[in-house]
Design an enzyme around this catalytic site. Sequence first.
Site, mmCIF file in Angstrom:
data_model
loop_
_atom_site.group_PDB
_atom_site.id
_atom_site.type_symbol
_atom_site.label_atom_id
_atom_site.label_comp_id
_atom_site.label_asym_id
_atom_site.label_seq_id
_atom_site.Cartn_x
_atom_site.Cartn_y
_atom_site.Cartn_z
ATOM 1 C CE1 TYR A 3 -7.417 -7.803 -1.460
ATOM 2 C CE2 TYR A 3 -7.321 -8.940 0.630
ATOM 3 C CZ TYR A 3 -6.713 -8.513 -0.529
ATOM 4 O OH TYR A 3 -5.395 -8.810 -0.766
ATOM 5 C CE LYS B 242 2.106 4.188 -5.415
ATOM 6 N NZ LYS B 242 3.582 4.221 -5.474
ATOM 7 C CG ASP C 227 6.213 2.639 -3.977
ATOM 8 O OD1 ASP C 227 5.758 3.190 -2.958
ATOM 9 O OD2 ASP C 227 6.500 3.292 -5.004
ATOM 10 C CG ASP D 149 -3.267 -10.362 1.637
ATOM 11 O OD1 ASP D 149 -2.634 -11.206 2.286
ATOM 12 O OD2 ASP D 149 -4.112 -10.667 0.776
ATOM 13 C CG ASP E 219 1.965 -13.401 3.189
ATOM 14 O OD1 ASP E 219 1.453 -13.433 4.320
ATOM 15 O OD2 ASP E 219 1.596 -14.153 2.258
#
Length: 363
Positions: free
Chosen positions: A143, A194, A226, A250, A254
């Site tokens: 970001y 990852k 994943d 992020d 959620d």
Amino acid sequence: MVQQFRITLLPGDGIGPEIMAVAVKILKEIGQQFHLQFSFQEALVGGAAIDATGEPLPAQTLQQCQNSDAVLLAAIGGYKWDTLPRHQRPETGLLGLRAGLKLFANLRPATILPQLIETSSLKPEVVEGVDLMVVRELTGGIYFGQPRGIFAAETGEKRGVNTMAYTEAEVDRIGRVAFETARKRSGRLCSVDKANVLEVSQLWRDRITLLAQEYPDVVLTHLYVDNAAMQLVRWPKQFDTLVTSNLFGDILSDIAAMLTGSIGMLPSASLGAAGPGLFEPVHGSAPDIAGQDKANPLAQVLSAAMMLRHGLNQPEAAAKIEQAVLSVLTQGYRTGDIHSPETTLVGCQAMGDALLQALQTEH
Ligand code: NAD
């Protein structure tokens, strides 16, 4: 001895002022019970600040927040300000606040309360007993990484670029918050990356692994992002504390939030290396129900509890508030967002009154 704390209150927009009023009432009561003296000062942020000053984060607000022991925010935003240019939007005020307070760690708990198990979209046996914490890096990663932008490629096409980058120091500081958090909980930490594909993740994994030597009491595991997403919906009870980068956090926070099924119940904390933390509900300003006494104030109240635990080091006072929340739910009180036929529908203020009574009777 009475302990004193300066708290900046940012009620913001929409349902913000209604839910903040409940949280302040609860904090005043808990202050009396635990000999904590709060000096509350309100300041403007978001749409309310735009209307009054033309800016979403007036310099005075940021300064006041920086001079506090903790900042309690409700929510910002609304239809009225949606068409303003980006630098004048309410959300820009919130990002400025996070940057101005150097808040690099975001803590989002997802706890299934036994009273609300039916509100989850997953099967009761999958979510029953879930109590996890996502620690997300908040000021680095993709970001913020450079270069970023949309550039002309050699082929004449446009090419969009973002950069995922972390320094060792950035990984270490979020890693420390995560290990400390896990230590205060059940002592299990899962780091999500990852590393099978991304070098930035390989560095992340190497640093977290190295850091683990300083926390021999915490059991560290690693998962690829994943797989972590899959495991969160397959068997969320396997997790206690998760730590991950900005982008992965992020998304995963959620997913974790939705395990609980009720956005009006979820608090969060954002912390820096020093200085005041920012405590706020996960939900937004809910303009569709603003001013109607329909908002659920419990995420705001639980954010105040997080402020006591993580910002002011008052775990007993925090636990007392959390207990009162459980108590009102056990008594059957529900706001519209979590209401089911056999429970008692109440408004925001009445929920606050029930909480206050629970705190007083259990004193
Ligand atoms: P929202 O979270 O405000 O609302 C989503 C839905 O959940 C709505 O139906 C709302 O009524 C309901 N809801 C949310 N909180 C509730 C509560 N406490 N009690 C009962 N019901 C509740 O998200 P949105 O509609 O996407 O966004 C509305 C505004 O909030 C936008 O301007 C957005 O930018 C802003 N927003 C702010 C924050 C923040 O302040 N941190 C976060 C998200 C969205």
